[in-house]
Design an enzyme around this catalytic site. Structure first.
Site, PDB file in Angstrom:
ATOM      1  N   HIS A  14       0.873  -1.203   0.000  1.00 49.47           N
ATOM      2  CA  HIS A  14       0.000   0.000   0.000  1.00 49.47           C
ATOM      3  C   HIS A  14       0.899   1.237   0.000  1.00 49.47           C
ATOM      4  O   HIS A  14       1.497   1.576   1.008  1.00 49.47           O
ATOM      5  CB  HIS A  14      -0.899   0.011   1.239  1.00 49.47           C
ATOM      6  CG  HIS A  14      -1.903   1.117   1.229  1.00 49.47           C
ATOM      7  ND1 HIS A  14      -3.253   0.904   1.370  1.00 49.47           N
ATOM      8  CD2 HIS A  14      -1.769   2.459   1.076  1.00 49.47           C
ATOM      9  CE1 HIS A  14      -3.888   2.051   1.324  1.00 49.47           C
ATOM     10  NE2 HIS A  14      -3.014   3.027   1.145  1.00 49.47           N
ATOM     11  N   HIS A  16       1.526   5.405  -1.690  1.00 50.67           N
ATOM     12  CA  HIS A  16       1.183   6.581  -2.500  1.00 50.67           C
ATOM     13  C   HIS A  16       2.469   7.184  -3.044  1.00 50.67           C
ATOM     14  O   HIS A  16       3.319   7.642  -2.278  1.00 50.67           O
ATOM     15  CB  HIS A  16       0.462   7.632  -1.645  1.00 50.67           C
ATOM     16  CG  HIS A  16      -0.832   7.139  -1.082  1.00 50.67           C
ATOM     17  ND1 HIS A  16      -2.052   7.311  -1.716  1.00 50.67           N
ATOM     18  CD2 HIS A  16      -1.099   6.443   0.050  1.00 50.67           C
ATOM     19  CE1 HIS A  16      -3.007   6.758  -0.992  1.00 50.67           C
ATOM     20  NE2 HIS A  16      -2.449   6.222   0.082  1.00 50.67           N
ATOM     21  N   ARG A  18       2.277   9.519  -5.777  1.00 53.33           N
ATOM     22  CA  ARG A  18       1.948  10.795  -6.436  1.00 53.33           C
ATOM     23  C   ARG A  18       2.500  10.808  -7.869  1.00 53.33           C
ATOM     24  O   ARG A  18       2.667   9.775  -8.487  1.00 53.33           O
ATOM     25  CB  ARG A  18       2.459  12.003  -5.631  1.00 53.33           C
ATOM     26  CG  ARG A  18       2.251  11.932  -4.123  1.00 53.33           C
ATOM     27  CD  ARG A  18       0.821  11.798  -3.702  1.00 53.33           C
ATOM     28  NE  ARG A  18       0.688  12.006  -2.258  1.00 53.33           N
ATOM     29  CZ  ARG A  18      -0.324  11.553  -1.552  1.00 53.33           C
ATOM     30  NH1 ARG A  18      -1.307  10.856  -2.108  1.00 53.33           N
ATOM     31  NH2 ARG A  18      -0.404  11.793  -0.256  1.00 53.33           N
ATOM     32  N   ASN A  42      -5.095   7.390  -6.195  1.00 54.18           N
ATOM     33  CA  ASN A  42      -5.826   8.631  -5.872  1.00 54.18           C
ATOM     34  C   ASN A  42      -5.056   9.886  -6.308  1.00 54.18           C
ATOM     35  O   ASN A  42      -4.805  10.782  -5.515  1.00 54.18           O
ATOM     36  CB  ASN A  42      -6.208   8.688  -4.386  1.00 54.18           C
ATOM     37  CG  ASN A  42      -5.011   8.678  -3.439  1.00 54.18           C
ATOM     38  OD1 ASN A  42      -3.959   8.157  -3.767  1.00 54.18           O
ATOM     39  ND2 ASN A  42      -5.183   9.271  -2.270  1.00 54.18           N
ATOM     40  N   LYS A 100      -9.177  -0.338  -6.022  1.00 50.57           N
ATOM     41  CA  LYS A 100      -9.266   0.319  -4.720  1.00 50.57           C
ATOM     42  C   LYS A 100     -10.631   0.954  -4.519  1.00 50.57           C
ATOM     43  O   LYS A 100     -11.094   1.745  -5.351  1.00 50.57           O
ATOM     44  CB  LYS A 100      -8.174   1.394  -4.622  1.00 50.57           C
ATOM     45  CG  LYS A 100      -8.178   2.207  -3.335  1.00 50.57           C
ATOM     46  CD  LYS A 100      -7.671   1.410  -2.140  1.00 50.57           C
ATOM     47  CE  LYS A 100      -7.880   2.157  -0.835  1.00 50.57           C
ATOM     48  NZ  LYS A 100      -6.778   3.006  -0.451  1.00 50.57           N
ATOM     49  N   HIS A 137     -10.533   1.079   1.568  1.00 53.26           N
ATOM     50  CA  HIS A 137     -10.377   2.091   2.616  1.00 53.26           C
ATOM     51  C   HIS A 137     -11.601   1.935   3.506  1.00 53.26           C
ATOM     52  O   HIS A 137     -12.694   2.355   3.146  1.00 53.26           O
ATOM     53  CB  HIS A 137     -10.286   3.501   2.029  1.00 53.26           C
ATOM     54  CG  HIS A 137     -10.046   4.538   3.091  1.00 53.26           C
ATOM     55  ND1 HIS A 137      -8.845   5.172   3.245  1.00 53.26           N
ATOM     56  CD2 HIS A 137     -10.844   4.993   4.082  1.00 53.26           C
ATOM     57  CE1 HIS A 137      -8.916   5.994   4.293  1.00 53.26           C
ATOM     58  NE2 HIS A 137     -10.121   5.904   4.813  1.00 53.26           N
ATOM     59  N   HIS A 175      -4.711  -0.679   5.773  1.00 52.06           N
ATOM     60  CA  HIS A 175      -4.305   0.104   6.952  1.00 52.06           C
ATOM     61  C   HIS A 175      -5.295   0.005   8.112  1.00 52.06           C
ATOM     62  O   HIS A 175      -5.885   1.011   8.535  1.00 52.06           O
ATOM     63  CB  HIS A 175      -4.045   1.571   6.602  1.00 52.06           C
ATOM     64  CG  HIS A 175      -5.035   2.213   5.652  1.00 52.06           C
ATOM     65  ND1 HIS A 175      -6.383   2.214   5.848  1.00 52.06           N
ATOM     66  CD2 HIS A 175      -4.845   2.889   4.500  1.00 52.06           C
ATOM     67  CE1 HIS A 175      -6.977   2.850   4.859  1.00 52.06           C
ATOM     68  NE2 HIS A 175      -6.065   3.274   4.021  1.00 52.06           N
ATOM     69  N   LEU A 220      -5.355   9.180   7.717  1.00 53.81           N
ATOM     70  CA  LEU A 220      -6.653   8.517   7.764  1.00 53.81           C
ATOM     71  C   LEU A 220      -6.513   7.063   7.319  1.00 53.81           C
ATOM     72  O   LEU A 220      -5.824   6.815   6.331  1.00 53.81           O
ATOM     73  CB  LEU A 220      -7.667   9.235   6.862  1.00 53.81           C
ATOM     74  CG  LEU A 220      -8.142  10.587   7.408  1.00 53.81           C
ATOM     75  CD1 LEU A 220      -8.920  11.351   6.356  1.00 53.81           C
ATOM     76  CD2 LEU A 220      -8.997  10.380   8.669  1.00 53.81           C
ATOM     77  N   ASP A 248       1.346   2.675   3.541  1.00 53.09           N
ATOM     78  CA  ASP A 248       0.499   3.856   3.339  1.00 53.09           C
ATOM     79  C   ASP A 248       1.341   5.129   3.381  1.00 53.09           C
ATOM     80  O   ASP A 248       0.842   6.186   3.789  1.00 53.09           O
ATOM     81  CB  ASP A 248      -0.649   3.916   4.350  1.00 53.09           C
ATOM     82  CG  ASP A 248      -1.762   4.866   3.896  1.00 53.09           C
ATOM     83  OD1 ASP A 248      -1.796   5.220   2.700  1.00 53.09           O
ATOM     84  OD2 ASP A 248      -2.580   5.260   4.735  1.00 53.09           O
TER      85      ASP A 248
HETATM   86  O1  DOR Z   1      -3.655   9.461   5.482  1.00 51.64           O
HETATM   87  C1  DOR Z   1      -3.985   9.163   4.352  1.00 51.64           C
HETATM   88  N1  DOR Z   1      -3.392   9.725   3.276  1.00 51.64           N
HETATM   89  N2  DOR Z   1      -4.962   8.276   4.173  1.00 51.64           N
HETATM   90  C2  DOR Z   1      -5.475   8.018   2.972  1.00 51.64           C
HETATM   91  O2  DOR Z   1      -6.369   7.235   2.892  1.00 51.64           O
HETATM   92  C3  DOR Z   1      -4.975   8.737   1.778  1.00 51.64           C
HETATM   93  C4  DOR Z   1      -3.619   9.230   1.971  1.00 51.64           C
HETATM   94  C5  DOR Z   1      -3.193  10.242   0.940  1.00 51.64           C
HETATM   95  O3  DOR Z   1      -3.406  10.024  -0.247  1.00 51.64           O
HETATM   96  O4  DOR Z   1      -2.603  11.262   1.322  1.00 51.64           O
HETATM   97 ZN    ZN Z   2      -3.434   5.014   1.443  1.00 53.48          ZN
END
Ligand code: DOR
Ligand code: ZN
Length: 345
Positions: A14, A16, A18, A42, A100, A137, A175, A220, A248
Site C-alpha cells: 500500500h 502513494h 503521487r 488517488n 481500490k 479504505h 491500513h 486517515l 500507506d
Molecule cells: O492518510 C492518508 N493519506 N490516508 C489516505 O487514505 C490517503 C492518503 C493520501 O493520499 O494522502
Molecule cells: Zn493510502
C-alpha cells in the site's frame, strides 16, 4: 541477541507515490528497499481506467533510479461509473493487479469514489469471478459517526454485508487501525487480509495532540486508542498469513500539512522497514518479520516471492529526512524515539 537480520526482499502492499516532481523525489526511498509496491490510484484526476494506469506505470518506470529493480503494481480507482469490462480486461492484460474502493469523501482525493456499494454491484461480481483483489479504505463517511468509530462501523455496515453477498471476493482491508479490524480479519476466510502501517504500530491518538496540534501525525484512518495499537502490534507480529506490510506512505508538502484543514497522510518511506524491524524487535518477534514483510503478501496476491534479500543491522539510524520537492518541503515520519535498526548497503 540478533544484531543482523536478513530477510527475503520485501514488498509494500500500500503506497502513494503521487506524480511529477513528488514522484521523482519519493520513489527512490521505496525502490531501494522493496521489490514491488501496490500503487494507490488517488491522483487528481484519479487513475480510473486501464489506459490511465498503463500511462501512470510508465511515468513511474521513467522516474526510477538507474538499475533499480522495482515493479509497480497498479490499481484501479473505483467510481460509481467503473466499467466492469475495462477492469477485467485491464486485469487480464496485467495492467491492474487490484482495484481500490474509496468511499466518496473518506480521505484525500476520494471525491470521485464510490457513493454506495450498490453502484458497483456488477464490478464486485466481476472481481469475485476473476479473482481480482478489492482493496478497501474501510471507513464510513457518515458525519454522524464519530471519526474514531468509522472503521468499526464500516465493518458492520459495509464489509460484512458485502462479504455475505460476495463470499469468495478477495479483500484487503487496508491500513487497519482497530482491534475490531484485527478481530474481523481473523474471523474471516482466507480470502480476507489486512495491511498494517508502521505509524499505526508506533503512535496512538495522543500523538496528534502531544504538546500541541501535530499535523504530521495526522493520517486517515486516524490513529486510535492505545488498546488498538497493541492489537495491531499483536496481529502484525503474529506471523499469521492474513496480515502483511503496507506502509500507506503518503507524502504531502509541509505547506499542505501545516495549515487550517491540513491534509491526511504520513510520509514514512524513508524509514518504513527500519521502523517495522524495531516494532518486531520490541515484541520479541524478529523471526516473524519476514513473513509479514516478504511472504504473506505475495501468497495472498498469488505472486512469487522476490528474488534477493535485504539485510538489517542493529545501529542508530541517521536523522529524519526533510525532502525538497520543487519549492516545497516534505517531512518524513518521526517516530519520536530512536530506531535501532538500519538497512545494510
Ligand atoms: O492518510 C492518508 N493519506 N490516508 C489516505 O487514505 C490517503 C492518503 C493520501 O493520499 O494522502
Ligand atoms: Zn493510502
Amino acid at each position: 541477541m540478533t544484531d543482523t537480520l536478513t530477510i527475503r526482499r520485501p514488498d509494500d502492499w500500500h503506497l502513494h507515490l503521487r506524480d511529477g516532481d513528488m514522484l521523482r523525489a519519493v520513489l527512490p526511498f521505496t525502490a531501494d528497499v522493496f521489490g514491488r509496491a501496490i500503487i494507490m490510484p488517488n491522483l487528481t484526476p484519479p487513475v480510473a481506467c486501464a489506459a490511465d494506469a498503463a500511462a501512470y506505470r510508465n511515468r513511474i518506470m521513467a522516474a526510477l533510479p538507474p538499475r533499480a529493480a522495482f515493479e509497480p503494481l497498479m490499481t484501479a480507482y473505483l467510481t460509481d461509473g467503473t466499467d466492469p469490462d475495462d477492469l477485467a480486461q485491464g486485469h487480464a492484460d496485467g495492467i491492474f493487479t487490484a482495484a481500490k474502493l474509496y468511499p466518496a469523501g473518506a480521505t484525500t482525493n476520494s471525491d470521485n469514489g464510490v457513493t454506495d456499494l450498490a453502484n458497483i454491484h456488477a464490478v464486485l461480481a466481476t472481481m469475485e469471478r476473476i479473482g481480482m483483489p478489492l482493496l478497501v479504505h474501510g471507513e464510513v463517511t457518515d458525519p454522524a459517526v464519530d471519526i474514531f468509530d468509522r472503521e468499526k462501523v464500516f465493518i458492520d455496515r459495509v464489509l460484512k454485508p458485502a462479504l455475505e453477498e460476495f463470499s469468495a471476493l478477495k479483500v484487503v482491508f487496508e491500513h487497519i487501525t482497530t482491534a475490531e479490524g484485527v478481530d474481523f480479519v481473523r474471523s474471516a476466510g482466507a480470502n480476507v487480509a489486512a495491511t498494517i502501517t508502521p505509524h499505526h504500530l508506533v503512535i496512538n491518538r495522543n500523538a496528534l495532540f502531544a504538546g500541541g496540534m501535530r499535523p504530521h501525525m495526522f493520517c486517515l484512518p486516524v490513529a486510535k486508542r492505545e488498546r488498538h495499537r497493541l492489537a495491531l502490534r499483536d496481529a502484525a507480529t503474529s506471523g499469521e498469513a492474513a496480515f502483511f506490510l503496507g506502509t500507506d506512505s503518503a507524502p504531502h508538502p509541509v505547506s499542505a500539512k501545516e495549515t487550517d484543514c491540513g491534509c491526511a497522510g504520513i510520509f514514512n518511506a524513508p524509514s518504513a522497514l527500519e521502523v517495522y524491524a524495531q516494532v518486531f524487535d520490541d515484541e520479541g518477534a524478529l523471526d516473524k518479520l519476514e513473513a509479514f514483510a516478504s511472504l504473506n503478501g505475495p501468497a495472498f496476491y498469488g505472486l512469487t516471492v522476490n528474488e534477493g534479500t535485504v539485510t538489517l543491522k542493529r545501529g542508530e539510524r541517521a536523522a529524519d529526512t526533510l525532502l525538497t520537492v520543487g519549492d516545497e518541503e516534505v517531512l518524513a515520519f518521526d517516530t519520536g524515539s530512536a530506531v535501532g535498526w538500519r538497512i545494510s548497503a
